[in-house]
Design an enzyme around this catalytic site. Sequence first.
Site, PDB file in Angstrom:
ATOM      1  N   ASP A 232       0.786  -1.074  -0.184  1.00 46.23           N
ATOM      2  CA  ASP A 232      -0.013  -0.017  -0.106  1.00 46.23           C
ATOM      3  C   ASP A 232       0.793   0.964   0.086  1.00 46.23           C
ATOM      4  O   ASP A 232       2.053   1.009   0.631  1.00 46.23           O
ATOM      5  CB  ASP A 232      -0.891   0.108   1.314  1.00 46.23           C
ATOM      6  N   ILE A 233       0.583   2.317  -0.811  1.00 44.73           N
ATOM      7  CA  ILE A 233       1.234   3.501  -0.958  1.00 44.73           C
ATOM      8  C   ILE A 233       1.156   4.546   0.487  1.00 44.73           C
ATOM      9  O   ILE A 233       2.118   5.435   0.423  1.00 44.73           O
ATOM     10  CB  ILE A 233       0.919   4.441  -2.013  1.00 44.73           C
TER      11      ILE A 233
ATOM     12  N   HIS B 104      -6.934  -6.240   2.114  1.00 43.32           N
ATOM     13  CA  HIS B 104      -5.845  -5.422   2.953  1.00 43.32           C
ATOM     14  C   HIS B 104      -5.307  -6.477   3.743  1.00 43.32           C
ATOM     15  O   HIS B 104      -6.040  -7.299   4.699  1.00 43.32           O
ATOM     16  CB  HIS B 104      -6.093  -4.331   3.851  1.00 43.32           C
TER      17      HIS B 104
ATOM     18  N   GLU C 227     -12.843   2.661  -1.019  1.00 48.41           N
ATOM     19  CA  GLU C 227     -12.404   3.771  -1.941  1.00 48.41           C
ATOM     20  C   GLU C 227     -12.136   3.598  -3.337  1.00 48.41           C
ATOM     21  O   GLU C 227     -12.426   4.423  -3.979  1.00 48.41           O
ATOM     22  CB  GLU C 227     -11.406   4.409  -1.164  1.00 48.41           C
TER      23      GLU C 227
ATOM     24  N   ASN D  89     -13.023  -3.838   2.490  1.00 44.24           N
ATOM     25  CA  ASN D  89     -14.118  -2.862   2.539  1.00 44.24           C
ATOM     26  C   ASN D  89     -14.869  -2.792   1.420  1.00 44.24           C
ATOM     27  O   ASN D  89     -14.711  -3.091   0.595  1.00 44.24           O
ATOM     28  CB  ASN D  89     -13.487  -1.482   2.548  1.00 44.24           C
TER      29      ASN D  89
ATOM     30  N   HIS E 270     -10.623  -5.525  -3.184  1.00 43.60           N
ATOM     31  CA  HIS E 270      -9.089  -5.826  -2.938  1.00 43.60           C
ATOM     32  C   HIS E 270      -9.318  -5.901  -1.113  1.00 43.60           C
ATOM     33  O   HIS E 270     -10.271  -5.748  -0.619  1.00 43.60           O
ATOM     34  CB  HIS E 270      -8.425  -4.665  -3.148  1.00 43.60           C
TER      35      HIS E 270
END
Length: 126
Positions: free
Chosen positions: A39-40, A112, A105, A97, A110
Amino acid sequence: MTVDATQPYDPGNIFAKILRGEIPCSKVYEDEWALAFHDIAPQAPVHVLVIPKGEYVAWDDFSARASAEEIAGFVRAVGHVARELGLVEPGYRLLANVGAHGGQEVPHLHVHLFGGRPLGRMISAI
């Protein structure tokens, strides 16, 4: 921005662009079913995103439309990444999510993977 998880898939989303190689990522793992990358904006010492290669908006979309091979391949990829990163022991958090209330978002399924320190309670009491 949050996502309506019932919307049609948007091939212009950032994860679709990453899959097409239009945007670089710090790749952790890739196979025919999934891509995993750092993750950025990490929220833990280890924060990796795992995305399926198919066009799925969210978990509900994926579970309803993906083939058994895609589902098995994606779930196995998530487990593989957790093992390769040494997260199984002492533990990690897996989070997907979904939709506006879930805080999604990006309109591409995806998950995490968080780890590397104690993560505390998932949700505080209401």
